[in-house]
Design a protein around this motif. Structure first.
Motif, PDB file in Angstrom:
ATOM      1  N   ARG A   1       0.831  -1.213   0.000  1.00  0.00           N
ATOM      2  CA  ARG A   1       0.000   0.000   0.000  1.00  0.00           C
ATOM      3  C   ARG A   1       0.859   1.254   0.000  1.00  0.00           C
ATOM      4  N   TYR A   2       2.016   1.218   0.671  1.00  0.00           N
ATOM      5  CA  TYR A   2       2.906   2.378   0.737  1.00  0.00           C
ATOM      6  C   TYR A   2       4.191   2.109  -0.038  1.00  0.00           C
ATOM      7  N   GLY A   3       4.075   1.647  -1.251  1.00  0.00           N
ATOM      8  CA  GLY A   3       5.254   1.398  -2.057  1.00  0.00           C
ATOM      9  C   GLY A   3       5.015   0.202  -2.940  1.00  0.00           C
ATOM     10  N   HIS A   4       5.970  -0.122  -3.780  1.00  0.00           N
ATOM     11  CA  HIS A   4       5.802  -1.197  -4.735  1.00  0.00           C
ATOM     12  C   HIS A   4       5.744  -2.540  -4.012  1.00  0.00           C
ATOM     13  N   PRO A   5       4.791  -3.437  -4.400  1.00  0.00           N
ATOM     14  CA  PRO A   5       4.685  -4.719  -3.699  1.00  0.00           C
ATOM     15  C   PRO A   5       5.829  -5.677  -3.994  1.00  0.00           C
ATOM     16  N   LEU A   6       6.684  -5.411  -4.964  1.00  0.00           N
ATOM     17  CA  LEU A   6       7.906  -6.162  -5.262  1.00  0.00           C
ATOM     18  C   LEU A   6       7.660  -7.571  -5.799  1.00  0.00           C
ATOM     19  N   PHE A   7       6.851  -8.372  -5.080  1.00  0.00           N
ATOM     20  CA  PHE A   7       6.602  -9.745  -5.521  1.00  0.00           C
ATOM     21  C   PHE A   7       5.422  -9.823  -6.496  1.00  0.00           C
ATOM     22  N   GLN A   8       4.578  -8.836  -6.472  1.00  0.00           N
ATOM     23  CA  GLN A   8       3.381  -8.852  -7.323  1.00  0.00           C
ATOM     24  C   GLN A   8       3.423  -7.667  -8.299  1.00  0.00           C
ATOM     25  N   SER A   9       2.708  -7.799  -9.382  1.00  0.00           N
ATOM     26  CA  SER A   9       2.507  -6.691 -10.323  1.00  0.00           C
ATOM     27  C   SER A   9       1.157  -6.052 -10.052  1.00  0.00           C
ATOM     28  N   THR A  10       1.034  -4.802 -10.452  1.00  0.00           N
ATOM     29  CA  THR A  10      -0.224  -4.073 -10.339  1.00  0.00           C
ATOM     30  C   THR A  10      -0.728  -3.740 -11.749  1.00  0.00           C
TER      31      THR A  10
ATOM     32  N   VAL B   1      21.187   9.951  -0.678  1.00  0.00           N
ATOM     33  CA  VAL B   1      20.094  10.165  -1.628  1.00  0.00           C
ATOM     34  C   VAL B   1      18.905  10.670  -0.825  1.00  0.00           C
ATOM     35  N   VAL B   2      18.466  11.866  -1.158  1.00  0.00           N
ATOM     36  CA  VAL B   2      17.373  12.491  -0.411  1.00  0.00           C
ATOM     37  C   VAL B   2      16.120  12.500  -1.276  1.00  0.00           C
ATOM     38  N   ALA B   3      15.066  11.875  -0.788  1.00  0.00           N
ATOM     39  CA  ALA B   3      13.799  11.820  -1.514  1.00  0.00           C
ATOM     40  C   ALA B   3      12.819  12.816  -0.903  1.00  0.00           C
TER      41      ALA B   3
ATOM     42  N   ALA C   1      16.154   8.366 -10.364  1.00  0.00           N
ATOM     43  CA  ALA C   1      15.331   9.409  -9.755  1.00  0.00           C
ATOM     44  C   ALA C   1      14.312   8.771  -8.816  1.00  0.00           C
ATOM     45  N   THR C   2      14.079   9.414  -7.689  1.00  0.00           N
ATOM     46  CA  THR C   2      13.100   8.900  -6.732  1.00  0.00           C
ATOM     47  C   THR C   2      11.786   9.665  -6.861  1.00  0.00           C
ATOM     48  N   GLN C   3      10.713   8.982  -6.495  1.00  0.00           N
ATOM     49  CA  GLN C   3       9.395   9.629  -6.478  1.00  0.00           C
ATOM     50  C   GLN C   3       9.278  10.563  -5.283  1.00  0.00           C
ATOM     51  N   ILE C   4       8.244  11.414  -5.283  1.00  0.00           N
ATOM     52  CA  ILE C   4       7.813  12.039  -4.034  1.00  0.00           C
ATOM     53  C   ILE C   4       7.226  10.909  -3.198  1.00  0.00           C
ATOM     54  N   GLU C   5       7.925  10.529  -2.145  1.00  0.00           N
ATOM     55  CA  GLU C   5       7.579   9.288  -1.454  1.00  0.00           C
ATOM     56  C   GLU C   5       6.433   9.478  -0.463  1.00  0.00           C
ATOM     57  N   PRO C   6       5.597   8.449  -0.333  1.00  0.00           N
ATOM     58  CA  PRO C   6       4.504   8.517   0.628  1.00  0.00           C
ATOM     59  C   PRO C   6       4.977   8.173   2.034  1.00  0.00           C
ATOM     60  N   HIS C   7       4.042   8.109   2.968  1.00  0.00           N
ATOM     61  CA  HIS C   7       4.335   7.731   4.349  1.00  0.00           C
ATOM     62  C   HIS C   7       4.984   6.347   4.378  1.00  0.00           C
TER      63      HIS C   7
ATOM     64  N   PRO D   1       9.255   2.540  -0.254  1.00  0.00           N
ATOM     65  CA  PRO D   1       8.984   3.345  -1.453  1.00  0.00           C
ATOM     66  C   PRO D   1      10.177   3.473  -2.392  1.00  0.00           C
ATOM     67  N   ILE D   2      11.390   3.426  -1.860  1.00  0.00           N
ATOM     68  CA  ILE D   2      12.548   3.574  -2.744  1.00  0.00           C
ATOM     69  C   ILE D   2      12.680   2.387  -3.691  1.00  0.00           C
ATOM     70  N   THR D   3      12.030   1.267  -3.385  1.00  0.00           N
ATOM     71  CA  THR D   3      12.118   0.096  -4.257  1.00  0.00           C
ATOM     72  C   THR D   3      11.128   0.153  -5.426  1.00  0.00           C
ATOM     73  N   ALA D   4      10.381   1.232  -5.541  1.00  0.00           N
ATOM     74  CA  ALA D   4       9.374   1.325  -6.603  1.00  0.00           C
ATOM     75  C   ALA D   4       9.983   1.161  -7.993  1.00  0.00           C
ATOM     76  N   SER D   5      11.242   1.560  -8.143  1.00  0.00           N
ATOM     77  CA  SER D   5      11.896   1.449  -9.463  1.00  0.00           C
ATOM     78  C   SER D   5      13.098   0.519  -9.393  1.00  0.00           C
ATOM     79  N   ILE D   6      13.025  -0.501  -8.552  1.00  0.00           N
ATOM     80  CA  ILE D   6      14.199  -1.337  -8.280  1.00  0.00           C
ATOM     81  C   ILE D   6      14.696  -2.064  -9.532  1.00  0.00           C
ATOM     82  N   GLN D   7      13.805  -2.330 -10.476  1.00  0.00           N
ATOM     83  CA  GLN D   7      14.252  -3.012 -11.695  1.00  0.00           C
ATOM     84  C   GLN D   7      15.120  -2.098 -12.563  1.00  0.00           C
ATOM     85  N   ASN D   8      15.168  -0.806 -12.231  1.00  0.00           N
ATOM     86  CA  ASN D   8      16.009   0.135 -12.990  1.00  0.00           C
ATOM     87  C   ASN D   8      17.326   0.446 -12.281  1.00  0.00           C
ATOM     88  N   TRP D   9      17.543  -0.091 -11.092  1.00  0.00           N
ATOM     89  CA  TRP D   9      18.795   0.157 -10.384  1.00  0.00           C
ATOM     90  C   TRP D   9      19.949  -0.489 -11.160  1.00  0.00           C
TER      91      TRP D   9
END
Length: 531
Positions: free
Chosen positions: A57-66, A252-254, A507-513, A518-526
């Motif tokens: 809910r507060y970031g990418h689920p990592l194991f599942q797709s949306t 890295v400051v988000a 680049a990081t998103q404006i991160e939620p609570h 949340p930093i893993t939202a783009s982990i496939q691009n690291w």
């Protein structure tokens, strides 16, 4: 002694994960060969990795797709859904599912899995609210039709946050052994210690650069000690140490909407209680002049500098900087104007400087969870900043269970922040008064409710933005500090990560609570940049 002990623990955990240490830095050969990462970013979920119970809910689920995802600028990007349409009556969504998606066990992901996930989530009793959904139906392997009971534009948030699970294998135990179609699959989870994941060979998106990732669930001291020893690649850093970047790392400051604010009980103290017997109302904060004066007379810049050591920004609403927030609702710090407001409302300074009105002293506690050092610092600083206004606040640290018993009658230092305006609706719509942690002060304003209803009935999320903004401040009233001021939003926390200087997280998103995931939202691009 504590640091030494924690370093030992970190070493033990990392050794258990099969990580080789170089004693403070990688050699060039090691750096070039690096295909595994170690992260200490916290955020271990209490209920496991089941999206139907709130995972992701507060970031990418990592194991599942949306169905959809968001890029760094929060623009919508197709994931499982290649197309979506909303009917003219705004009651029916039709979504087209990509044909090449597979779960990590190799089985195909179809529209039937999507329909199953939405229908199951609606009855699972998890953190997601799908009560507005009437049904989800797969009309063929590639098409899902979702029908709503009423127009509800924030239903789209489920397209970004609800990870799709397999109908054939979902059941008891899924949270500890999830099967999904995300970029990684779970290898092992030792609760309270570590999570090990590996790249999902069936992932339909961009293949991640790292074959294996270990998440360490260690405390702040342990994680930072591990970073100092070069044993982790990414660690989340609390504000108190955010300037002490370890050798071999970069900060890295988000930017975030991870806010902290003070909720005000709105009802007067008339001896009422709710169904659970918890007291309702407060004789001080029920006066709008008190709430407006606090919003006007507290210097949020001081809060950022003192409590966050400069690692944050002043907050004026629950969604600062997002398209549905209203910058016109903010108020500038003006101690003199705040005092004048209290004078005009009949709050007279007593002999000790604390104001009194009709025998009621301008005093209240500020509750915060005792385990949260940031909220403690904010509560202590707030108490000092309120004294010049003639308001006495007493910080009280306790458990969440204890806070739940008093949050309808006494102010609490809460934290929120979401990529969806649904959170704004939940915080201020009168029907949410007293429901869970939403609207604990029983905020109610008929005009605000009308603007919120208009927003939910909009033809698109973009078309709804003006109504959300009017709910905050429409020039006459609103939930913001110029209006009924149901909260005093105080600060938005920076999310600071110490990242190995060879690792590019993009680049990081404006991160939620929720600092961490949340930093893993783009982990496939690291990517690893040293060679």
């Amino acid at each position: 002694m504590r640091v030494i002990a924690n370093k030992t623990l970190a070493m033990g955990l990392a050794l258990a994960a099969g990580i080789a240490f170089s004693g403070g830095g990688l050699t060039a050969a090691e750096a070039a060969a690096k295909k595994e990462l170690v992260l200490a970013i916290g955020g271990e979920p209490d209920t496991g990795y089941d999206p139907l119970l709130g995972w992701g809910r507060y970031g990418h689920p990592l194991f599942q797709s949306t169905l959809l995802t968001r890029d760094a600028a929060l623009n919508a990007v197709p994931d499982l859904a290649t197309a979506s349409t909303l009917s003219d009556d705004r009651l029916t969504w039709t979504l087209t599912i990509r044909p090449d998606a597979k779960f990590s066990d190799g089985t195909p992901l179809t529209a039937r899995d999507v329909a199953f996930t939405f229908n199951k989530a609606a009855t699972s009793g998890g953190a997601l609210d799908l009560s507005v959904m009437k049904s989800a139906t797969a009309t063929d392997d590639a098409t899902v039709v979702i029908r709503l009971k009423k127009p509800w534009i924030t239903f789209t948030e489920n397209f970004y946050s609800l990870g799709i699970v397999p109908e054939a294998s979902y059941g008891a135990g899924y949270a500890r052994a999830p099967v999904g179609s995300g970029p990684y699959e779970l290898v092992s989870w030792t609760q309270g210690e570590q999570l090990i994941v590996k790249a999902n060979p069936h992932y339909h998106g961009k293949a991640p650069a790292f074959d294996k990732i270990t998440f360490l669930f260690t405390g702040e001291d342990t994680s930072l000690a591990a970073a100092g020893a070069g044993q982790v690649d990414v660690v989340s850093a609390p504000a108190t140490v955010a300037d002490n970047v370890p050798n071999g790392f970069k900060a890295v400051v988000a930017r975030t909407v991870d806010n902290r604010g003070l909720t005000f009980p709105i009802q007067p103290d008339e001896g009422k209680v709710n169904a659970e017997g918890e007291k309702l109302g407060n004789a001080v904060t029920s006066d709008r002049a008190i709430r407006q004066a606090i919003n006007l007379g507290v210097d949020r810049k001081v809060l950022v500098d003192v409590a966050l050591h400069g690692h944050g920004t002043p907050a004026y609403g629950p969604a600062d900087g997002l398209p549905w927030s209203n910058p016109e609702a903010a108020v500038a710090y003006d101690l003199g104007a705040a005092k004048a407001l209290l004078d005009a409302a009949g709050w007279v300074p007593g002999a000790d400087g604390i104001r009194v009105k009709d025998g009621v002293r301008a005093a209240f506690p500020i509750h915060y969870p005792a385990s949260d050092s940031v909220r403690q610092a904010l509560a202590l600083t707030m108490a000092e900043l309120l004294l010049p206004l003639g308001i006495e606040a007493k910080p009280l640290g306790s458990t969440w269970e204890a806070i739940e018993r008093v949050m309808h009658s006494e102010p609490v230092m809460f934290g929120w922040g979401s990529h969806s305006p649904l959170e704004v609706y939940s915080l201020y719509q009168s029907g949410f008064g007293g429901i869970d942690y939403y609207n604990p002060g029983y905020f109610a304003n008929e005009t605000v409710d009308r603007h919120l209803a208009e927003a939910q009935a909009a033809a698109s999320l973009e078309a709804s933005y003006p109504a959300w903004q009017k709910a905050e401040w429409d020039g006459t009233t609103g939930f913001g500090p110029k209006g009924d001021a149901g909260w005093a939003w105080l600060v938005n926390l920076d999310h600071v990560y110490f990242v190995n200087q060879c690792l590019d997280v993009g680049a990081t998103q404006i991160e939620p609570h929720g600092h961490g995931w949340p930093i893993t939202a783009s982990i496939q691009n690291w990517k690893w940049t040293c060679d």
